[in-house]
Design an enzyme around this catalytic site. Structure first.
Site, PDB file in Angstrom:
ATOM      1  N   GLY A  34      12.911  66.349  54.862  1.00  0.00           N
ATOM      2  CA  GLY A  34      13.626  67.457  54.308  1.00  0.00           C
ATOM      3  C   GLY A  34      13.717  68.671  55.200  1.00  0.00           C
ATOM      4  CB  THR A  35      15.296  68.331  57.698  1.00  0.00           C
ATOM      5  OG1 THR A  35      15.586  69.008  59.140  1.00  0.00           O
ATOM      6  CG2 THR A  35      16.607  67.818  57.231  1.00  0.00           C
TER       7      THR A  35
END
Length: 239
Positions: A34-35
């Protein structure tokens, strides 16, 4: 307490007793990148960038992940979503693209690499959680940026952003990007956008990894904590 947390996070009814009651939520979550990922095209090449935080639920599993994955000599991808899914897809495309290059006896096209990602992400769209940006340079088209979001669509763009942190910076990138930026301007633009996303998004953080790809090759750099661009954060005045 742990049981209450599990129930609150939607993991089903909390067990009254037993090992499950004391299991932290991150042990049952998959590793996720998650970035915030980004790629920008400039005259003669592309710039890619990403943060380096990998999470498992609310637990930070890795602070220095490399989310810029080489697919061929001058083709890279940025990965967001499930770490396992994106790594598996990237490995499969790297393998196929290598054989394709041997058959042609010449470097593969960036469009070919993006098409392979699109085909795989679309074919297994019900099973994969993978959002990928493909960027690179080839002799026919020069620098190119392609976005393959979850579901398997493919679109070429002048710049692309993705990941959980991207929702915080759409306004910034839309207002700041302009045609004809130099490589140095694209590197600074990417670093600023990633720094802003990392400031707001809890799933983005760590260091900033950058790569510039052109006919001359690949130049990579890492911005550590004291090198990451700083921006003013609104705070309440002291009482």
């Amino acid at each position: 307490m742990a049981a209450t947390l599990l129930a609150a996070r939607g993991a089903g009814p909390a067990p009254a007793w037993g090992p499950e009651a004391f299991t932290p939520d991150w042990e049952s979550r998959e590793v996720s990148t998650g970035t915030t990922i980004m790629a920008v095209q400039f005259d003669g090449g592309v710039v890619l960038g990403a943060d380096s935080r990998t999470t498992t639920g609310s637990y930070i599993a890795n602070r220095v992940t490399d989310k810029l994955t080489p697919i061929h000599d001058r083709i890279f991808c940025c990965r967001s979503g499930s770490a396992a899914d994106t790594q598996a897809v990237a490995d499969a495309v790297t393998y196929q693209l290598g054989f394709h290059s041997i058959e042609l006896n010449e470097p593969p096209l960036v469009h070919t690499a993006a098409s392979l990602f699109k085909e795989m992400c679309y074919r297994y769209r019900e099973d994969l959680m993978a959002g990928i940006i493909i960027a690179g340079w080839d002799p026919q088209e020069g620098g190119q940026v392609y976005s393959v979001p979850m579901g398997g669509m493919m679109v070429r763009q002048s710049f692309a952003i993705g990941g959980s942190g991207s929702s915080y910076i759409y306004g910034y990138v839309d207002a700041t990007y302009r045609e004809g930026m130099t490589k140095e301007e694209c590197l600074q633009f990417t670093a600023n956008a990633l720094a802003l996303a990392m400031e707001r998004d809890g799933s983005s953080g760590g260091v900033i990894r950058l790569a510039a790809i052109a006919e001359s090759g690949v130049e990579r750099q890492v911005l550590l904590g004291d090198q990451i661009p700083k921006f003013a954060v609104a705070t309440l005045p002291p009482a």
